[in-house]
Design an enzyme around this catalytic site. Sequence first.
Site, PDB file in Angstrom:
ATOM      1  N   ASP A  10       0.849  -1.208   0.000  1.00  0.00           N
ATOM      2  CA  ASP A  10       0.000   0.000   0.000  1.00  0.00           C
ATOM      3  C   ASP A  10       0.883   1.257   0.000  1.00  0.00           C
ATOM      4  OD1 ASP A  10      -0.795   0.476   3.555  1.00  0.00           O
ATOM      5  OD2 ASP A  10       0.919  -0.544   2.625  1.00  0.00           O
ATOM      6  N   HIS A 240       9.489  -0.247   8.374  1.00  0.00           N
ATOM      7  CA  HIS A 240       8.662  -1.444   8.653  1.00  0.00           C
ATOM      8  C   HIS A 240       8.712  -2.442   7.493  1.00  0.00           C
ATOM      9  CE1 HIS A 240       6.768   0.573  12.107  1.00  0.00           C
ATOM     10  NE2 HIS A 240       6.565   1.609  11.331  1.00  0.00           N
TER      11      HIS A 240
HETATM   12  O1  RIB Z   1       2.382  -0.469  10.909  1.00  0.00           O
HETATM   13  C1  RIB Z   1       3.254  -0.260   9.837  1.00  0.00           C
HETATM   14  C2  RIB Z   1       2.632  -0.715   8.559  1.00  0.00           C
HETATM   15  O2  RIB Z   1       1.481   0.078   8.266  1.00  0.00           O
HETATM   16  C3  RIB Z   1       3.565  -0.520   7.343  1.00  0.00           C
HETATM   17  O3  RIB Z   1       3.284  -1.481   6.378  1.00  0.00           O
HETATM   18  C4  RIB Z   1       3.194   0.836   6.834  1.00  0.00           C
HETATM   19  O4  RIB Z   1       3.466   0.975   5.435  1.00  0.00           O
HETATM   20  C5  RIB Z   1       1.705   0.817   7.065  1.00  0.00           C
HETATM   21  O5  RIB Z   1       1.104   0.154   5.975  1.00  0.00           O
HETATM   22 CA    CA Z   2       2.783  -0.817   4.074  1.00  0.00          CA
END
Ligand code: RIB
Ligand code: CA
Length: 313
Positions: A10, A240
């Site tokens: 996303d 992340h």
């Molecule tokens: O909590 C972090 C996640 O949520 C990551 O994938 C960031 O891109 C959001 O999608």
């Molecule tokens: Ca993400």
Amino acid sequence: MTHSIIFDTDPGVDDAQAIAIALRHPEVDLLGMTTTYGNVDVETATHNALLLAELAGRKIPVAQGAAAPLIKPRHAPPAHIHGANGLGNITLPTVSGRAESRCAAQFIVDTVNERPGEVTLVAVGPLGNLAAALQLDPTLVDKVKGVVVMGGSIREGGNVTPVAEANMFNDPDAAARVLTAGWPLTLVGLDVTHRCVLTPAHMARIEGGQGELGRVLAGSYAFYRDFYQSALGIDGCCPHDSCALAWLLRPELFTTSRGHLSVVTEGDAEGQTLFAPEGRDFIEDRWSRTPLVDVCLGVEGQTVSDWIAEVLA
Ligand code: RIB
Ligand code: CA
């Protein structure tokens, strides 16, 4: 070893960093990207995935997917974190490519069936596309090489609620299906991603090494960095989604525990991931009935952060 992957995403600032790794790393064969709402609406996610591949000079299939959660109402995208355009509100080059005519779920089912035992699904957004693919072809659980999910939190607490991580919170019903489907799955959650920080020095190296893609990564990072400074008081950002690829490519930098996951789908704790370690007895066995999976609990955070910069420098 080459990993043939479908990257479900996303994009999103940290997604873009991970997509750059997937596009550039010599051990990754990026078969395609599937897009979902989450950090942005799904149309913007698709636009950004197409753009990032083009900026890297690659022709990668992009298949558009989930526009909303399976059941709950959709929350507004976090424009204050990723920008309204998902890439820090920077001016973006135009995109010439177009998405696949197939939807994300169909693309996943077709690709895995064409290459049984070879494809790893790396999911770094809400899990509606993987849930839809399972609905379309339940035999996928025996045909994928593996599933790596960035999401959840075992001991770290949440980032969108006191207990829930964003990807799980955005679609807890899809998460519940995906995390308990019985396929080989590793969860890369906040327990490890919060131990990694991509610093301005790391990003300066990345910007210098990636041409126009580096400009987009650096510009979007600047917006994301402001959020992290105000929200977490750190100078940098937690990469992340790149941590999911770091686990796949450098698993020795992580420690994992095997057990049973379940996801809370309603009430104040919706989106919380509950983990019952293998062999642990609790007052009832309902937390230990789901198929065994691996969750990441420890990481060499500095080494992973440096590795991300090294790959992209
Ligand atoms: O909590 C972090 C996640 O949520 C990551 O994938 C960031 O891109 C959001 O999608
Ligand atoms: Ca993400």
